[in-house]
Design a protein around this motif. Structure first.
Motif, PDB file in Angstrom:
ATOM      1  N   ASP A 103       0.778  -1.295  -0.151  1.00  0.00           N
ATOM      2  CA  ASP A 103       0.440   0.188  -0.331  1.00  0.00           C
ATOM      3  C   ASP A 103       0.930   1.393  -0.214  1.00  0.00           C
ATOM      4  O   ASP A 103       1.783   0.961   0.335  1.00  0.00           O
ATOM      5  CB  ASP A 103      -1.126   0.257   1.510  1.00  0.00           C
ATOM      6  CG  ASP A 103      -2.157   0.819   1.354  1.00  0.00           C
ATOM      7  OD1 ASP A 103      -2.374   2.002   0.420  1.00  0.00           O
ATOM      8  OD2 ASP A 103      -3.092   0.062   1.641  1.00  0.00           O
ATOM      9  N   LYS A 104       0.119   2.098  -0.933  1.00  0.00           N
ATOM     10  CA  LYS A 104       0.702   3.907  -0.070  1.00  0.00           C
ATOM     11  C   LYS A 104       1.339   4.089   1.059  1.00  0.00           C
ATOM     12  O   LYS A 104       0.685   3.886   1.451  1.00  0.00           O
ATOM     13  CB  LYS A 104       0.300   4.779  -1.578  1.00  0.00           C
ATOM     14  CG  LYS A 104      -0.983   4.967  -1.492  1.00  0.00           C
ATOM     15  CD  LYS A 104      -1.394   5.615   0.331  1.00  0.00           C
ATOM     16  CE  LYS A 104      -2.594   5.339   0.700  1.00  0.00           C
ATOM     17  NZ  LYS A 104      -2.664   6.539   1.836  1.00  0.00           N
ATOM     18  N   PRO A 105       2.097   4.955   1.513  1.00  0.00           N
ATOM     19  CA  PRO A 105       3.034   5.275   0.508  1.00  0.00           C
ATOM     20  C   PRO A 105       4.545   3.969   0.420  1.00  0.00           C
ATOM     21  O   PRO A 105       3.654   3.328   1.108  1.00  0.00           O
ATOM     22  CB  PRO A 105       3.881   6.249   1.560  1.00  0.00           C
ATOM     23  CG  PRO A 105       3.349   6.182   2.820  1.00  0.00           C
ATOM     24  CD  PRO A 105       2.311   5.741   2.618  1.00  0.00           C
ATOM     25  N   PHE A 106       5.115   4.260  -0.271  1.00  0.00           N
ATOM     26  CA  PHE A 106       5.920   2.611  -0.796  1.00  0.00           C
ATOM     27  C   PHE A 106       6.393   2.413   0.643  1.00  0.00           C
ATOM     28  O   PHE A 106       6.949   1.082   0.884  1.00  0.00           O
ATOM     29  CB  PHE A 106       6.999   3.179  -1.994  1.00  0.00           C
ATOM     30  CG  PHE A 106       7.897   2.457  -2.620  1.00  0.00           C
ATOM     31  CD1 PHE A 106       7.554   1.086  -2.637  1.00  0.00           C
ATOM     32  CD2 PHE A 106       8.792   2.587  -3.472  1.00  0.00           C
ATOM     33  CE1 PHE A 106       8.570   0.168  -2.732  1.00  0.00           C
ATOM     34  CE2 PHE A 106       9.522   1.665  -3.823  1.00  0.00           C
ATOM     35  CZ  PHE A 106       9.622   0.487  -3.389  1.00  0.00           C
ATOM     36  N   THR A 107       7.155   3.096   1.502  1.00  0.00           N
ATOM     37  CA  THR A 107       7.967   3.425   1.845  1.00  0.00           C
ATOM     38  C   THR A 107       7.798   4.883   2.721  1.00  0.00           C
ATOM     39  O   THR A 107       7.386   5.176   2.571  1.00  0.00           O
ATOM     40  CB  THR A 107       9.669   2.659   1.698  1.00  0.00           C
ATOM     41  OG1 THR A 107      10.010   3.533   1.255  1.00  0.00           O
ATOM     42  CG2 THR A 107       9.474   1.493   1.392  1.00  0.00           C
ATOM     43  N   VAL A 108       8.753   4.480   3.921  1.00  0.00           N
ATOM     44  CA  VAL A 108       8.549   6.114   4.726  1.00  0.00           C
ATOM     45  C   VAL A 108      10.036   6.981   4.249  1.00  0.00           C
ATOM     46  O   VAL A 108      10.038   8.395   4.452  1.00  0.00           O
ATOM     47  CB  VAL A 108       8.887   5.399   6.461  1.00  0.00           C
ATOM     48  CG1 VAL A 108       9.196   6.791   7.042  1.00  0.00           C
ATOM     49  CG2 VAL A 108       7.462   4.823   7.133  1.00  0.00           C
ATOM     50  N   ALA A 145       6.965   4.119  -7.704  1.00  0.00           N
ATOM     51  CA  ALA A 145       6.780   5.087  -6.473  1.00  0.00           C
ATOM     52  C   ALA A 145       7.631   5.488  -6.087  1.00  0.00           C
ATOM     53  O   ALA A 145       7.851   6.627  -4.993  1.00  0.00           O
ATOM     54  CB  ALA A 145       6.252   3.866  -5.568  1.00  0.00           C
ATOM     55  N   ILE A 146       8.555   5.683  -6.489  1.00  0.00           N
ATOM     56  CA  ILE A 146      10.331   6.037  -5.990  1.00  0.00           C
ATOM     57  C   ILE A 146       9.962   7.729  -5.824  1.00  0.00           C
ATOM     58  O   ILE A 146      10.804   8.724  -5.058  1.00  0.00           O
ATOM     59  CB  ILE A 146      11.285   5.795  -6.686  1.00  0.00           C
ATOM     60  CG1 ILE A 146      12.319   4.358  -5.931  1.00  0.00           C
ATOM     61  CG2 ILE A 146      12.849   5.992  -6.453  1.00  0.00           C
ATOM     62  CD1 ILE A 146      13.421   3.797  -6.202  1.00  0.00           C
ATOM     63  N   THR A 147       9.903   7.956  -7.443  1.00  0.00           N
ATOM     64  CA  THR A 147       9.486   9.417  -7.582  1.00  0.00           C
ATOM     65  C   THR A 147       8.677   9.950  -6.289  1.00  0.00           C
ATOM     66  O   THR A 147       8.398  11.261  -6.304  1.00  0.00           O
ATOM     67  CB  THR A 147       8.767   8.998  -9.268  1.00  0.00           C
ATOM     68  OG1 THR A 147      10.029   8.907 -10.020  1.00  0.00           O
ATOM     69  CG2 THR A 147       8.625  10.917  -9.737  1.00  0.00           C
ATOM     70  N   VAL A 148       7.869   9.476  -6.462  1.00  0.00           N
ATOM     71  CA  VAL A 148       6.089   9.703  -5.367  1.00  0.00           C
ATOM     72  C   VAL A 148       7.432  10.079  -4.041  1.00  0.00           C
ATOM     73  O   VAL A 148       6.911  11.314  -3.240  1.00  0.00           O
ATOM     74  CB  VAL A 148       4.981   9.044  -5.128  1.00  0.00           C
ATOM     75  CG1 VAL A 148       4.430   9.763  -3.769  1.00  0.00           C
ATOM     76  CG2 VAL A 148       4.714   8.355  -6.443  1.00  0.00           C
ATOM     77  N   MET A 149       7.902   9.730  -3.476  1.00  0.00           N
ATOM     78  CA  MET A 149       8.682   9.391  -2.758  1.00  0.00           C
ATOM     79  C   MET A 149       9.512  10.315  -2.448  1.00  0.00           C
ATOM     80  O   MET A 149       9.803  11.312  -1.687  1.00  0.00           O
ATOM     81  CB  MET A 149       9.794   8.424  -1.993  1.00  0.00           C
ATOM     82  CG  MET A 149       8.977   7.335  -1.961  1.00  0.00           C
ATOM     83  SD  MET A 149       7.240   7.237  -0.507  1.00  0.00           S
ATOM     84  CE  MET A 149       8.500   8.339   1.262  1.00  0.00           C
ATOM     85  N   GLU A 150      10.850  10.482  -3.725  1.00  0.00           N
ATOM     86  CA  GLU A 150      11.812  12.130  -3.541  1.00  0.00           C
ATOM     87  C   GLU A 150       9.966  13.109  -3.523  1.00  0.00           C
ATOM     88  O   GLU A 150      10.935  14.591  -2.601  1.00  0.00           O
ATOM     89  CB  GLU A 150      11.846  12.164  -5.292  1.00  0.00           C
ATOM     90  CG  GLU A 150      13.129  11.080  -4.926  1.00  0.00           C
ATOM     91  CD  GLU A 150      13.643  10.785  -6.501  1.00  0.00           C
ATOM     92  OE1 GLU A 150      14.597  10.012  -7.101  1.00  0.00           O
ATOM     93  OE2 GLU A 150      12.417  11.650  -7.437  1.00  0.00           O
TER      94      GLU A 150
END
Length: 348
Positions: A94-99, A326-331
């Motif tokens: 589930d989102k967010p991918f990670t913290v 999802a990494i871009t979202v975390m960025e």
């Protein structure tokens, strides 16, 4: 092809409301097991039809489990995803991918090493209003978009006693909860911005997690993307206000699927995903004539995400939401936190 036996890890709001019914309603998937510490809750909703265990190790050691779906608190995503990949399972998280961004990048590397599919549940790509807006932008109805405003507001003046609203829990708060949804949608429509400015804070008393954000993403062509979320907005109906040099699209009201799921309706039932509140499309023709019409748009369907996961595991189509996306979202998430802390715009 063989049905993919699926284990759902976590049976809180996300697991119970979204993942379990969507998995059960998707051809090619079987909800084979639920991992939860709350046996009574699982049995209340699923009876004896689905196996239950409080021990994730039993799932990871079971060679008959093909897919593990992780719907647990955000700060457990990285560890559980890593363990599932190393156990040879395909994974939906589930989102967010990670913290943290570092955790996300490490899991993307591990996905490649294990040869498994790792997908992130950005289900709001299949909202009715977002699909409608995507088509309007793609077919040029609005012309060149100059301002995109996306709201995800609620009115809950009293914080709830749950991990999402506790300041002490890593990855809690509105920016990590609803921010990933609208960041992912903006990235799908317009790609990476040049820079990001964000104001993130806590407005409700009690010292809980952040419950307000306002972010501005700036693009080289002049586009401004405004993302807003609040837990103290009584008039919380505005969803999109999008303006281009040929027209505007304004939408009120959220996609209906979450409410349908909360009501216990089966995904795919009559009227599934149809939005009861049409948006307003305002267009300007070459003569400057302005016309405004209601625009009903397209139905949404979160099952499309899981159908995509099934087909990706079978090698029939690309992963519907990749780790790199999802990494871009975390960025963006981390850039927003940095911007709020420093009170400066962050270059990307």
């Amino acid at each position: 092809m063989a049905t993919l036996r699926t284990a759902l890890v976590g049976f809180g709001y996300a697991g119970q409301t979204f993942h379990a019914p969507l998995i059960a309603a998707t051809a090619g998937l079987e909800l084979a097991c639920i991992v939860s510490s709350n046996a009574g809750k699982v049995r209340q909703y699923w009876g004896e039809d689905v196996a239950f265990t409080p021990d994730i190790n039993m799932v990871l050691a079971d060679p008959d489990i093909d897919l593990v779906v992780i719907a647990t608190p955000n700060d457990t995503h990285a560890d559980l995803t890593q363990r599932a990949l190393l156990a040879g399972k395909h994974v939906v998280v589930d989102k967010p991918f990670t913290v943290t961004l570092e955790e996300a990048k490490a899991l993307a590397t591990l996905e490649k090493q294990t040869g498994r599919i790792l997908s992130i549940f950005h289900n709001r790509r299949w909202d009715s209003d977002f699909l409608t807006l995507s088509r309007l932008i793609k077919d040029g109805t609005l012309g060149r978009v100059t301002q995109f405003e996306s709201h995800f507001d609620r009115f809950r003046p009293v914080p709830r006693d749950r991990w999402r609203e506790r300041a002490s829990v890593p990855g809690a708060g509105l920016w990590y909860d609803l921010g990933p949804h609208i960041l992912d949608q903006a990235l799908c429509l317009f790609g990476r911005p040049v820079d990001l400015w964000a104001d993130i804070g806590t407005q409700r008393p009690g010292g809980g997690a952040t419950d307000y954000f306002h972010a501005i993403l700036r693009y080289a062509d002049g586009l401004r993307v405004i993302l807003h979320g609040s837990m103290l907005t009584a008039d919380s109906a505005l969803r999109f206000a999008v303006h281009g040099d040929s027209g505007s699209f304004v939408k009120h009201g959220l996609d209906s699927q979450e409410d349908m799921l909360k009501a216990g309706l089966t995904p795919g039932c009559h009227s599934w995903g149809w939005d009861p509140r049409p948006g307003q499309l305002t267009r300007v023709d070459a003569n400057g004539t302005i016309t405004a019409t209601n625009h009903t748009g397209m139905p949404g369907d979160y099952r499309c995400y899981y159908v995509g996961v099934v087909n990706a595991i079978r090698g029939l189509q690309p992963n519907p939401v990749t780790a790199s996306q999802a990494i871009t979202v975390m960025e963006m998430i981390e850039a927003g936190v940095q911007s709020a802390l420093t009170e400066h715009t962050v270059k990307l």
